[in-house]
Design a protein around this motif. Structure first.
Motif, PDB file in Angstrom:
ATOM      1  N   ASP A  91       0.853  -1.200   0.000  1.00 20.20           N
ATOM      2  CA  ASP A  91       0.000   0.000   0.000  1.00 20.20           C
ATOM      3  C   ASP A  91       0.887   1.249   0.000  1.00 20.20           C
ATOM      4  OD1 ASP A  91      -1.705   2.166   0.630  1.00 20.20           O
ATOM      5  OD2 ASP A  91      -3.124   0.806   1.602  1.00 20.20           O
ATOM      6  N   ALA A  92       1.031   1.875  -1.154  1.00 17.70           N
ATOM      7  CA  ALA A  92       1.899   3.053  -1.295  1.00 17.70           C
ATOM      8  C   ALA A  92       1.380   4.229  -0.474  1.00 17.70           C
ATOM      9  CB  ALA A  92       2.000   3.450  -2.767  1.00 17.70           C
ATOM     10  N   GLU A  93       0.072   4.409  -0.445  1.00 20.62           N
ATOM     11  CA  GLU A  93      -0.506   5.543   0.275  1.00 20.62           C
ATOM     12  C   GLU A  93      -0.180   5.466   1.769  1.00 20.62           C
ATOM     13  OE1 GLU A  93      -4.847   7.645   1.242  1.00 20.62           O
ATOM     14  OE2 GLU A  93      -4.753   5.748   0.147  1.00 20.62           O
ATOM     15  N   SER A 129       7.873   4.771  -3.963  1.00 22.54           N
ATOM     16  CA  SER A 129       8.284   5.165  -5.320  1.00 22.54           C
ATOM     17  C   SER A 129       8.253   3.978  -6.280  1.00 22.54           C
ATOM     18  CB  SER A 129       9.688   5.785  -5.291  1.00 22.54           C
ATOM     19  OG  SER A 129      10.672   4.793  -5.037  1.00 22.54           O
ATOM     20  N   LYS A 130       8.390   2.760  -5.741  1.00 25.52           N
ATOM     21  CA  LYS A 130       8.343   1.557  -6.576  1.00 25.52           C
ATOM     22  C   LYS A 130       6.920   1.026  -6.713  1.00 25.52           C
ATOM     23  CE  LYS A 130      13.030   0.199  -5.219  1.00 25.52           C
ATOM     24  NZ  LYS A 130      13.844  -0.769  -4.447  1.00 25.52           N
ATOM     25  N   ASN A 150       3.315   4.141  -9.835  1.00 28.38           N
ATOM     26  CA  ASN A 150       3.938   4.593 -11.080  1.00 28.38           C
ATOM     27  C   ASN A 150       4.101   6.115 -11.101  1.00 28.38           C
ATOM     28  OD1 ASN A 150       4.070   1.989 -12.138  1.00 28.38           O
ATOM     29  ND2 ASN A 150       2.016   2.125 -13.040  1.00 28.38           N
ATOM     30  N   ASP A 151       5.248   6.565 -11.680  1.00 21.79           N
ATOM     31  CA  ASP A 151       5.500   8.003 -11.874  1.00 21.79           C
ATOM     32  C   ASP A 151       5.345   8.797 -10.574  1.00 21.79           C
ATOM     33  OD1 ASP A 151       5.869   7.430 -14.559  1.00 21.79           O
ATOM     34  OD2 ASP A 151       3.786   7.873 -15.082  1.00 21.79           O
ATOM     35  N   ASN A 152       5.893   8.245  -9.498  1.00 23.96           N
ATOM     36  CA  ASN A 152       5.739   8.871  -8.181  1.00 23.96           C
ATOM     37  C   ASN A 152       6.800   9.964  -7.987  1.00 23.96           C
ATOM     38  OD1 ASN A 152       5.102   9.488  -5.543  1.00 23.96           O
ATOM     39  ND2 ASN A 152       4.991   7.359  -4.864  1.00 23.96           N
ATOM     40  N   THR A 153       6.655  11.063  -8.704  1.00 26.55           N
ATOM     41  CA  THR A 153       7.644  12.150  -8.621  1.00 26.55           C
ATOM     42  C   THR A 153       7.690  12.756  -7.222  1.00 26.55           C
ATOM     43  OG1 THR A 153       5.960  13.693  -9.423  1.00 26.55           O
ATOM     44  CG2 THR A 153       7.460  12.765 -11.063  1.00 26.55           C
ATOM     45  N   GLU A 154       6.560  12.786  -6.545  1.00 30.82           N
ATOM     46  CA  GLU A 154       6.511  13.385  -5.206  1.00 30.82           C
ATOM     47  C   GLU A 154       7.385  12.613  -4.231  1.00 30.82           C
ATOM     48  OE1 GLU A 154       5.477  16.297  -2.493  1.00 30.82           O
ATOM     49  OE2 GLU A 154       5.138  16.194  -4.655  1.00 30.82           O
ATOM     50  N   ALA A 155       7.375  11.286  -4.351  1.00 35.37           N
ATOM     51  CA  ALA A 155       8.212  10.465  -3.466  1.00 35.37           C
ATOM     52  C   ALA A 155       9.686  10.739  -3.712  1.00 35.37           C
ATOM     53  CB  ALA A 155       7.905   8.987  -3.664  1.00 35.37           C
TER      54      ALA A 155
END
Length: 504
Positions: A187-189, A215-216, A219-224
């Motif tokens: 769970d990335a969130e 970030s993994k 996808n495209d998690n620029t904020e992380a």
């Protein structure tokens, strides 16, 4: 039977329902597969059992291409994806299986497992409930009920975690999130939320760990990537900060915050790299100037000030500027009392200043924190020898020069003192004897300090003219009477005295 230790056995221990896949019999008539598809399925099954995952995956790809409506092909391919740790790829295949065969409870149960790990609790609960409604086997029913209970518990903990975060009770939020993430590991969130809690609690390295996972997972998690870069920057790790902000810009080259941060980190990184290159070249004054620029470039983060002063301390020590070195090293040690590098550099500066007790104390403190450092051990031994030596005869003190004095300074000091203490200057017998002794010491000091090899021995704590410090030494060649110095010329480079001084 499944062989113990086989790939399917290992998969079954993690995903119990994957064993259904291996034991599934080919249902050619129901699936309408042709002979080629059957061949791919059987070969893929054998390769999977043998642990040849890449080859098995190729066979199942071919089976899916040969028959896009074959639910067994999708299910087996999902199994390989899971064995390879590619859950994102497995999920669409499991969904396709359920679309093709609604009553395939093993696929639905497995999809529920993946959705639970991803933190998609509502979707996971829906799968577990449908398993219970579809006449499952005893084991499937037991597992679905267990997972449904677990999902309900995760829903409760999730609500508590968000409430605690909103109330700024970050410690409690972390406790709830720890329990959830044991189950919802993908769970990335929730990982990003826990990272924020760690930041608020002053634990940036733990935050970085969660953000890297996020970030993994997304996808495209620029904020992380941006947050990881800024955290590394605040910790003083400019190189990792630069690496992470570049990852952000790879995803979005127009990302405003990442680009602004990139320019700042790149500028600082360039200054530090340049300073370190100057130190390697022995250009300590230039390196000091560079590190002063580092502090001006980033004055708001204390870590860069401390590291810059630590390196300036090193430069002053190596450049034999002991007073400056002691001052700046002491500033570093006020902020970081256990800084081994500053302790070593200040100890070296103390040696130049002949402050042996202070040097010994610094080396001993450094050794407490790094007992295996050979440089510290050798420095301590040298400081102890020099202290012992200083309690006897110190040639630098005799000539009144610093330990880093050049040969020209030594000769100049010798000539001045030799002229002052020449015995012919004194008429009183007692004063003459005192002058003779002084003159001999001055000559000995000049002899040792003007000879590179003898001076090195003395600097290492060994008196080359002291019989006690020589292995099997035969006495001090300078321990002789004044008569043997008659005719000695203090203004020559050595050799017999050509004329005698007489003073009125």
């Amino acid at each position: 039977m499944v062989a113990p230790g086989s790939v399917t056995s290992r998969l079954g221990s993690v995903f119990p329902f994957l064993l259904v896949l291996v034991d599934l019999q080919y249902e050619g008539a129901e699936c309408g597969v042709n002979a080629d598809v059957e061949k791919h399925l059987e070969l893929g099954k054998k390769l999977l059992a043998a642990g040849q995952l890449a080859d098995a995956l190729s066979q199942f790809h071919a089976a899916v291409d040969g028959d896009p409506d074959n639910y067994i092909a999708y299910y087996r391919r999902a199994t390989v994806f899971l064995a390879m740790g590619k859950s994102k790829a497995a999920l669409p295949d499991l969904t396709k299986v359920i679309e093709l065969k609604m009553d395939f409870t093993a696929a639905r149960l497995q999809r529920g497992h993946l959705l639970l790990k991803q933190g998609k609790l509502d979707e996971a609960e829906d799968d577990f409930k449908k398993v219970l409604q579809s006449n499952p086997s005893e084991n499937e029913e037991k597992e679905a009920q267990s997972q449904l209970t677990k999902s309900d518990e995760m829903q409760r903990l999730r609500s508590q975690a968000f409430d605690a975060f909103e109330n700024a009770d970050y410690t409690a939020a972390i406790t709830f999130l720890d329990k959830i993430l044991e189950v919802c590991v993908w769970d990335a969130e929730l990982r990003e939320l826990r990272a924020e809690c760690f930041i608020k609690e002053g634990e940036p390295r733990k935050a970085i760990s969660d953000l890297k996972a996020a970030s993994k997972l997304k996808n495209d998690n620029t904020e992380a990537f941006y947050k990881i870069s800024t955290l590394y920057y605040q910790l003083g790790d400019h190189e990792l900060s630069l690496s992470e902000v570049r990852e952000c810009l790879k995803l979005d080259q127009d990302h405003k915050r990442c680009f602004a941060h990139y320019k700042q980190v790149k500028k600082l990184n360039k200054l530090i790299e340049s300073a370190e290159e100057l130190i390697r070249d022995g250009r300590y004054t230039d390196a000091t100037s560079k590190y002063e620029s580092v502090m001006k470039t980033e004055p708001s983060i204390a870590e860069y000030t401390v590291r810059s002063k630590e390196r300036i301390c090193h430069c002053f020590s190596k450049d034999e500027k002991p007073v400056e070195a002691i001052r700046i090293c002491s500033e570093v040690l006020q902020m970081e009392p256990d800084n081994v590098n500053a302790l070593k550099d200040r100890a070296e500066a103390y040696l130049i200043e002949e402050m042996y007790d202070e040097a010994i104390q610094d080396y001993e403190t450094a050794q407490e924190h790094n007992e295996n450092d050979q440089q510290i051990r050798e420095g301590l031994e040298k400081a102890q020898r020099l202290l012992k030596q200083s309690q006897k005869r110190d040639y630098y003190k005799i000539l009144g020069v610093k330990r880093n004095a050049k040969k020209q300074e030594i000769i100049k000091a010798y000539r001045k003192l030799a002229l002052q203490w020449h015995p012919d200057n004194f008429q009183n017998e007692e004063e003459k004897k005192k002058a003779e002794k002084k003159f001999i010491d001055i000559a000995a000091a000049k002899e040792v300090l003007s000879d590179p090899e003898m001076r090195k021995k003395f600097d290492d704590g060994e008196d080359p003219l002291d019989a006690e410090s020589q292995q099997g030494g035969g006495g001090n060649p300078f321990h002789r009477s004044w008569n043997s110095w008659q005719g000695f010329n203090p203004f020559s480079s050595g050799g017999p005295f050509r004329f005698k001084f007489h003073f009125n």
